[in-house]
Design an enzyme around this catalytic site. Structure first.
Site, PDB file in Angstrom:
ATOM      1  N   ALA A 114      -1.427  13.313   0.482  1.00 48.26           N
ATOM      2  CA  ALA A 114      -1.973  14.456   1.223  1.00 48.26           C
ATOM      3  C   ALA A 114      -1.099  15.689   1.016  1.00 48.26           C
ATOM      4  O   ALA A 114      -1.606  16.792   0.761  1.00 48.26           O
ATOM      5  CB  ALA A 114      -2.063  14.116   2.719  1.00 48.26           C
ATOM      6  N   HIS A 135      -6.981  11.025   7.762  1.00 48.59           N
ATOM      7  CA  HIS A 135      -7.644   9.906   8.429  1.00 48.59           C
ATOM      8  C   HIS A 135      -8.570  10.360   9.554  1.00 48.59           C
ATOM      9  O   HIS A 135      -9.380  11.248   9.391  1.00 48.59           O
ATOM     10  CB  HIS A 135      -6.618   8.890   8.910  1.00 48.59           C
ATOM     11  CG  HIS A 135      -5.828   8.252   7.804  1.00 48.59           C
ATOM     12  ND1 HIS A 135      -6.338   8.043   6.547  1.00 48.59           N
ATOM     13  CD2 HIS A 135      -4.560   7.780   7.776  1.00 48.59           C
ATOM     14  CE1 HIS A 135      -5.426   7.461   5.788  1.00 48.59           C
ATOM     15  NE2 HIS A 135      -4.328   7.301   6.501  1.00 48.59           N
ATOM     16  N   LYS A 159       0.872  -1.172   0.000  1.00 44.40           N
ATOM     17  CA  LYS A 159       0.000   0.000   0.000  1.00 44.40           C
ATOM     18  C   LYS A 159       0.911   1.224   0.000  1.00 44.40           C
ATOM     19  O   LYS A 159       1.752   1.382   0.890  1.00 44.40           O
ATOM     20  CB  LYS A 159      -0.873  -0.007   1.256  1.00 44.40           C
ATOM     21  CG  LYS A 159      -1.676   1.278   1.508  1.00 44.40           C
ATOM     22  CD  LYS A 159      -2.914   1.320   0.649  1.00 44.40           C
ATOM     23  CE  LYS A 159      -3.817   2.500   1.025  1.00 44.40           C
ATOM     24  NZ  LYS A 159      -4.581   2.248   2.261  1.00 44.40           N
ATOM     25  N   VAL A 160       0.772   2.076  -1.018  1.00 46.98           N
ATOM     26  CA  VAL A 160       1.618   3.262  -1.129  1.00 46.98           C
ATOM     27  C   VAL A 160       0.752   4.479  -1.435  1.00 46.98           C
ATOM     28  O   VAL A 160      -0.431   4.367  -1.750  1.00 46.98           O
ATOM     29  CB  VAL A 160       2.683   3.102  -2.250  1.00 46.98           C
ATOM     30  CG1 VAL A 160       3.606   1.938  -1.959  1.00 46.98           C
ATOM     31  CG2 VAL A 160       2.033   2.960  -3.617  1.00 46.98           C
ATOM     32  N   SER A 161       1.344   5.637  -1.353  1.00 48.19           N
ATOM     33  CA  SER A 161       0.669   6.866  -1.762  1.00 48.19           C
ATOM     34  C   SER A 161       0.551   6.902  -3.284  1.00 48.19           C
ATOM     35  O   SER A 161       1.490   6.527  -3.991  1.00 48.19           O
ATOM     36  CB  SER A 161       1.466   8.092  -1.312  1.00 48.19           C
ATOM     37  OG  SER A 161       1.649   8.114   0.080  1.00 48.19           O
TER      38      SER A 161
END
Length: 299
Positions: free
Chosen positions: A110, A153, A56-58
């Site tokens: 983000a 989040h 899972k990555v940005s």
């Protein structure tokens, strides 16, 4: 027998909810992978170094890793009304020109969304950017150690507990300008696994998502065990916000959102441009016709 796959994802409720069934051997015909828990800035680095099979990555990290990894069409985090927030104290003004802003990472989607927003919304230019652990950002803003903080989040549900206000919602700005969902976290897999195994991984993740939706109580203990003392109600809100139809299938709209983010970022010189077919599942991307000068925030 094929070697056991390695996977890294965060301990956040959306990831543990999505991957619970697969990681616990509950997906028929799919062996449980070897799991590493790590915050997303760590998994971004693992991907850049070519470590582990599935991560899972940005989405912001994709331009640097797509030579070795392919974007999977499921398992990730996109959505509406779920973007990062810029928080300040109630007595602060609305102008961030020259102000100090705390961010959880300079390697995240983000932060990329924040930089795209600030390029238009802060004409005077930002001041110092300070990287702080996620859990320290809201106290730092509250206590006046920084002028503003970029949060993600569950902070969306808890920032008022710190006496803070939301100055800007990066997701609202993105949706207003593009009409597209907000791309946050991607699932990638090593291309060298081969097309057949990559398709099997994709189906295992989809099955894990369906299992989570069909029996949400099955994953509850696993979710709360890794949620870092998060209130169960907040964990439920977190899952409801970040696990949605795009998690099961990225689809045309999801792909369009990712392309829009990375195209706009490349135009600002924040990331390298993508080559043709870079986001296509399994196929190896070709280099772009021209290479824009972009300095990786990962370097």
């Amino acid at each position: 027998m094929a070697e056991r796959l390695s996977i890294a994802y965060s301990p956040c409720p959306n990831d543990t909810f999505v991957f619970h069934a697969w990681s616990h051997g509950l997906v028929p015909g799919a062996d449980a992978p070897e799991v590493t828990f790590a915050d997303i800035d760590v998994t971004n680095g693992l991907a850049e170094r070519g470590e582990l099979d599935v991560l899972k990555v940005s989405y912001a990290a994709l331009p640097w890793v797509l030579d070795e990894y392919t974007l999977l069409p499921c398992g990730g985090a996109l959505g509406r009304g779920c973007g990062p927030l810029v928080l300040t104290r109630p007595d602060s003004g609305d102008d961030l020109s020259g102000r100090t802003v705390a961010v959880p990472s300079e390697r995240s989607t983000a932060y990329l969304l924040f930089r795209l927003w600030a390029a238009k919304a802060v004409p005077g230019g930002l001041g110092r950017i300070v990287v702080l652990p996620f859990h320290e950002i809201m106290p730092a803003v509250r206590d006046g150690r920084v002028d503003a903080g970029l949060v993600i989040h569950e902070a969306r549900f808890t920032y008022r507990n710190y006496g803070l206000r939301s100055l800007a919602d990066m997701g609202e700005a993105w949706e207003r300008e593009t009409g597209l969902p907000i791309p946050l976290g991607a699932i990638i897999a090593r291309r060298s696994l081969g097309a057949e195994r990559l398709r099997a991984v994709t189906e295992a993740i989809r099955a894990s998502v369906r299992h989570a939706w069909d029996d949400p109580e099955a994953s509850r203990r696993y979710v709360l065990e890794h949620a870092q003392e998060m209130d169960p109600d907040v964990a439920d809100q977190h899952i409801a916000l970040y696990v949605n139809e795009f998690t099961a299938e990225l689809g045309e709209e999801g792909h369009a959102a990712v392309r829009a983010l990375l195209t706009r970022a490349a135009a600002e010189g924040l990331v390298p441009p993508l080559g043709p077919g870079a986001l296509d599942f399994c196929s190896r991307p070709r280099p772009p016709a021209t290479h824009a000068a972009a300095i990786s925030p990962w370097e």
